[in-house]
Design a protein around this motif. Structure first.
Motif, PDB file in Angstrom:
ATOM      1  N   ALA A 177       3.712  -1.606  10.948  1.00 54.17           N
ATOM      2  CA  ALA A 177       3.967  -3.048  11.075  1.00 54.17           C
ATOM      3  C   ALA A 177       4.969  -3.315  12.192  1.00 54.17           C
ATOM      4  O   ALA A 177       4.838  -4.280  12.954  1.00 54.17           O
ATOM      5  N   ALA A 224      -0.458  -6.418   9.717  1.00 52.97           N
ATOM      6  CA  ALA A 224      -0.294  -7.247   8.519  1.00 52.97           C
ATOM      7  C   ALA A 224      -0.659  -6.458   7.266  1.00 52.97           C
ATOM      8  O   ALA A 224       0.038  -6.522   6.243  1.00 52.97           O
ATOM      9  N   SER A 263       7.411 -10.493   8.415  1.00 58.38           N
ATOM     10  CA  SER A 263       6.657  -9.737   9.419  1.00 58.38           C
ATOM     11  C   SER A 263       5.156  -9.901   9.206  1.00 58.38           C
ATOM     12  O   SER A 263       4.398 -10.120  10.158  1.00 58.38           O
ATOM     13  N   VAL A 264       4.724  -9.791   7.953  1.00 56.46           N
ATOM     14  CA  VAL A 264       3.295  -9.975   7.635  1.00 56.46           C
ATOM     15  C   VAL A 264       2.853 -11.380   8.019  1.00 56.46           C
ATOM     16  O   VAL A 264       1.799 -11.567   8.659  1.00 56.46           O
ATOM     17  N   LEU A 265       3.650 -12.377   7.647  1.00 54.03           N
ATOM     18  CA  LEU A 265       3.315 -13.768   7.968  1.00 54.03           C
ATOM     19  C   LEU A 265       3.288 -13.981   9.479  1.00 54.03           C
ATOM     20  O   LEU A 265       2.374 -14.640  10.012  1.00 54.03           O
ATOM     21  N   SER A 307      10.437  -7.533  11.162  1.00 55.98           N
ATOM     22  CA  SER A 307      10.230  -6.153  10.719  1.00 55.98           C
ATOM     23  C   SER A 307      11.519  -5.347  10.833  1.00 55.98           C
ATOM     24  O   SER A 307      11.770  -4.448  10.023  1.00 55.98           O
ATOM     25  N   LEU A 311       2.716 -11.745  11.833  1.00 54.80           N
ATOM     26  CA  LEU A 311       1.567 -11.072  12.428  1.00 54.80           C
ATOM     27  C   LEU A 311       0.292 -11.870  12.180  1.00 54.80           C
ATOM     28  O   LEU A 311      -0.570 -11.979  13.059  1.00 54.80           O
ATOM     29  N   GLN A 312       0.172 -12.418  11.001  1.00 53.01           N
ATOM     30  CA  GLN A 312      -1.015 -13.204  10.698  1.00 53.01           C
ATOM     31  C   GLN A 312      -1.103 -14.456  11.572  1.00 53.01           C
ATOM     32  O   GLN A 312      -2.198 -14.885  11.938  1.00 53.01           O
ATOM     33  N   THR A 357       7.839 -11.490  15.914  1.00 56.98           N
ATOM     34  CA  THR A 357       7.637 -10.899  14.589  1.00 56.98           C
ATOM     35  C   THR A 357       8.454  -9.630  14.421  1.00 56.98           C
ATOM     36  O   THR A 357       8.889  -9.289  13.314  1.00 56.98           O
ATOM     37  N   ARG A 388      -2.379  -7.189  15.133  1.00 58.68           N
ATOM     38  CA  ARG A 388      -1.982  -8.145  14.103  1.00 58.68           C
ATOM     39  C   ARG A 388      -2.659  -7.858  12.774  1.00 58.68           C
ATOM     40  O   ARG A 388      -2.019  -7.885  11.714  1.00 58.68           O
ATOM     41  N   LYS A 389      -3.952  -7.556  12.813  1.00 60.54           N
ATOM     42  CA  LYS A 389      -4.688  -7.295  11.572  1.00 60.54           C
ATOM     43  C   LYS A 389      -4.186  -6.017  10.898  1.00 60.54           C
ATOM     44  O   LYS A 389      -3.906  -6.001   9.688  1.00 60.54           O
TER      45      LYS A 389
END
Length: 385
Positions: free
Chosen positions: A191, A215, A287-289, A302, A291-292, A298, A211-212
């Motif tokens: 990530a 995430a 970080s997940v948000l 992380s 990247l999405q 981002t 990104r995919k």
């Protein structure tokens, strides 16, 4: 008064415990995204040009980022000699795998583009993958084993004896809990690497794939981190130090340690340390948000997540540095496993002088090399990888 007595022994020990954590976290935050990018390389870049773009996002900085790893090893050797002796002997094969992978990485960087052949370059691309994924996995596995306790004892002369034979030592490290910690380590650095690619690459196929994957990796990191915490609560015994003598002699055998209960009782004794896991979840969640949604910065989220996750281990274990599952009384703690007071003081003076120089130089390098890597730069810059 001797200068080294200006700071009492117990305070110096805590300072160096904090500094060791800073160095290890610094390594994860900087060289961590290098390893993450290397591990992502075969999956986010499909053409040779795309792979060169990915490699050149970390090309100018990866060597400097390894300084934190060297400083961390040096700090363990100088400030915590028993820790160095036990960990580098007991984890010998694991350390060898890490070093082999880290040695393979610079060779891959330097040789990959020396020939035009497709097979030649693909082999070095997978070498970069190994150089990123293997250390990330083994570092996490090592942390998992430290939390479980390491099978070593100390003789009356403080000579460490690690129990286990040859290759069986390595296999013993690969237990289920340690593998969960290894998965957390790999996924959080994936990530982290994805966040770096989003920051340093122009929008396109590379960033979309990063990104995919990033995430998903962030979600795995959060799930694995939660699972590891639950495992510590239910299935793993903690360690307790019966008496605390901050300025006592560096002889672990003089301490009385009991095994039982749970590591997480530390959150009852020191409630403020809950900040660390909260930062871990919040940072990785952001970080997940990010990247999405394609947020450029981002990677800052992380960094917060990695800081919180790693810091939570040290804060949960304090004052233990390396507990012994074979003989709890041989466990190494902040209060009984350090170098002398004078050694810690002299090293602290050197750190106060040279650490700002390292930080200033690192900041300057990143400032000079700031900006996105583009395809036109690859063709115009003869020094690109």
């Amino acid at each position: 008064m001797i200068l080294s007595e200006l700071i009492d022994y117990g305070t110096l020990r805590v300072i160096w415990w904090v500094l060791l954590g800073v160095l290890l976290i610094g390594f994860a935050l900087t060289d961590g995204f290098d390893m993450g990018v290397g591990a992502l390389l075969p999956f986010v870049a499909k053409t040779d040009t795309e792979r060169r773009l990915v490699i050149n996002t970390v090309g100018p900085v990866w060597e400097g980022n390894q300084v934190w790893f060297i400083l961390g090893g040096g700090a363990i050797f100088a400030a915590w000699p028993p820790l160095y002796a036990v960990s580098f002997s007991g984890f010998y094969l694991a350390m060898w795998l890490i070093l082999a992978a880290l040695i393979l990485r610079p060779v891959a960087f330097k040789y990959r583009s020396k020939r035009e052949g497709k097979a030649w370059r693909e082999r070095w691309d997978w070498a970069l993958f190994i150089g990123g994924a293997v250390p990330a996995l083994i570092f996490g596995v090592a942390v998992g084993n430290v939390l479980r306790g390491v099978p070593f004892t100390l003789t009356e002369t403080l000579m460490p004896i690690y129990h286990g034979l040859g290759f069986l030592k390595l296999l013993a490290l690969l237990n289920p809990f340690a593998l969960v910690c290894g998965a957390v380590s790999v996924s959080m650095l994936l990530a982290h690497g994805a966040g770096w690619l989003v920051l340093k690459s122009e929008p396109g196929p590379i960033t979309e794939r990063a990104r995919k994957i990033g995430a998903m990796a962030g979600l795995v990191a959060m799930g694995g981190y939660a699972l590891a915490g639950l495992w510590l609560l239910v299935l793993t015994d903690g360690y307790q130090l019966a008496t605390v003598v901050p300025d006592g002699p560096s002889n672990p055998l003089l301490s009385e340690v009991t095994k039982g209960g749970t590591w997480l009782s530390a959150y009852v004794a020191r409630p403020w340390i809950i900040v660390a896991p909260l930062l871990g979840f919040a940072g990785m969640g952001l970080s997940v948000l990010g990247l999405q949604r394609g947020w450029s910065f981002t990677i800052l989220a992380s960094k917060i997540g990695i800081f919180g996750m790693i810091a939570s281990v040290g804060l949960t274990m304090f004052p233990f540095i390396l507990p012994s599952s074979a003989d709890p009384n041989s466990s190494l703690t902040v209060w009984d496993a350090s170098s002398s007071q004078r050694t810690l003081f002299v090293m602290l003076v050197a750190t106060v002088i040279f650490m700002p120089i390292i930080l200033a130089y690192t900041a300057w390098v990143y400032k000079v090399l700031w900006g996105k890597v583009t395809e036109s730069e690859l063709h115009d810059n003869a020094n690109s990888y």
